[in-house]
Design a protein around this motif. Structure first.
Motif, PDB file in Angstrom:
ATOM      1  N   ALA A   1      41.362  31.920  36.485  1.00  0.00           N
ATOM      2  CA  ALA A   1      40.807  33.086  35.776  1.00  0.00           C
ATOM      3  C   ALA A   1      39.278  33.054  35.802  1.00  0.00           C
ATOM      4  O   ALA A   1      38.635  34.094  35.939  1.00  0.00           O
ATOM      5  N   ARG A   2      38.704  31.880  35.704  1.00  0.00           N
ATOM      6  CA  ARG A   2      37.246  31.755  35.674  1.00  0.00           C
ATOM      7  C   ARG A   2      36.621  31.993  37.049  1.00  0.00           C
ATOM      8  O   ARG A   2      35.639  32.702  37.170  1.00  0.00           O
ATOM      9  N   TYR A   3      37.186  31.401  38.093  1.00  0.00           N
ATOM     10  CA  TYR A   3      36.536  31.424  39.408  1.00  0.00           C
ATOM     11  C   TYR A   3      37.145  32.395  40.411  1.00  0.00           C
ATOM     12  O   TYR A   3      36.536  32.686  41.429  1.00  0.00           O
ATOM     13  N   LYS A   4      38.372  32.826  40.167  1.00  0.00           N
ATOM     14  CA  LYS A   4      39.053  33.754  41.091  1.00  0.00           C
ATOM     15  C   LYS A   4      39.008  33.238  42.536  1.00  0.00           C
ATOM     16  O   LYS A   4      38.753  33.990  43.473  1.00  0.00           O
ATOM     17  N   MET A   5      39.254  31.955  42.691  1.00  0.00           N
ATOM     18  CA  MET A   5      39.270  31.334  44.010  1.00  0.00           C
ATOM     19  C   MET A   5      40.561  30.541  44.164  1.00  0.00           C
ATOM     20  O   MET A   5      41.106  30.034  43.183  1.00  0.00           O
ATOM     21  N   PRO A   6      41.075  30.415  45.393  1.00  0.00           N
ATOM     22  CA  PRO A   6      42.283  29.605  45.614  1.00  0.00           C
ATOM     23  C   PRO A   6      42.064  28.169  45.136  1.00  0.00           C
ATOM     24  O   PRO A   6      40.962  27.640  45.218  1.00  0.00           O
ATOM     25  N   ILE A   7      43.129  27.569  44.668  1.00  0.00           N
ATOM     26  CA  ILE A   7      43.073  26.201  44.147  1.00  0.00           C
ATOM     27  C   ILE A   7      43.866  25.274  45.051  1.00  0.00           C
ATOM     28  O   ILE A   7      44.992  25.575  45.440  1.00  0.00           O
ATOM     29  N   PHE A   8      43.270  24.148  45.373  1.00  0.00           N
ATOM     30  CA  PHE A   8      43.953  23.081  46.101  1.00  0.00           C
ATOM     31  C   PHE A   8      43.937  21.859  45.190  1.00  0.00           C
ATOM     32  O   PHE A   8      42.880  21.285  44.941  1.00  0.00           O
ATOM     33  N   VAL A   9      45.095  21.492  44.680  1.00  0.00           N
ATOM     34  CA  VAL A   9      45.210  20.325  43.801  1.00  0.00           C
ATOM     35  C   VAL A   9      45.103  19.082  44.679  1.00  0.00           C
ATOM     36  O   VAL A   9      45.909  18.886  45.587  1.00  0.00           O
TER      37      VAL A   9
END
Length: 167
Positions: free
Chosen positions: A57-65
């Motif tokens: 929600a904060r960065y609106k970027m894909p996440i790679f754990v």
């Protein structure tokens, strides 16, 4: 490429007494309602999902754990393996929560555990084990350094081959 790095290792609660001995960071304390590993780290898969949602929600970027897992003391049993159901349960619960976050709109593009083999911890300790492969050594004795598959090895292999459909 723009990238942001964020970390989630465990959740905490805010306590009104920052002088409390259990306080991790001033005013922060482990959640007394959650199970903890033997090093006192809270086990909170729902907190993982909340963190994924907040970061997205904060960065609106894909996440790679890039790191998810549990450190525990382990030794080989008589069958030259480790029956690490606790690791399977931990990872299963976190992956389930990650999948829920994805269903709720979080763009997760990848997932890695802390390591496939037991590795030295950030404190240089070998007693805290993370991997699917047991490395035969300890704090001071290199032993023979052989690798042995833990029960979680085949479980995670199946998770990968089914793209997370079978947990």
């Amino acid at each position: 490429m723009i990238k942001k790095e964020c970390c989630y290792y465990q959740s905490s609660t805010v306590k009104d007494d920052p002088e409390d001995e259990e306080s991790i960071i001033k005013g922060m304390t482990p959640n007394p309602l959650l199970k903890k590993n033997e090093w006192g780290w809270a086990i909170d898969p729902i907190g993982f999902r909340i963190a994924l949602k907040e970061i997205y929600a904060r960065y609106k970027m894909p996440i790679f754990v890039t790191e998810n897992g549990i450190g525990v003391r382990e030794e080989l049993n008589e069958n030259k393996t480790v029956e690490d159901d606790y690791r399977i349960d931990y990872l299963r619960a976190h992956i389930e929560q990650m999948k829920l976050a994805m269903e709720e709109g979080v763009d997760v593009i990848g997932y890695l555990t802390w390591g496939c083999t037991d590795i030295l911890s950030s404190q240089g300790e070998m007693k805290k084990r993370y991997g699917f492969m047991f490395v035969n050594r300890d704090e001071s004795d290199l032993r023979d350094l052989k690798r042995y598959k833990k029960k979680s090895f085949e479980w995670f292999k199946n998770v990968i081959s089914t793209n997370g459909k079978q947990l």
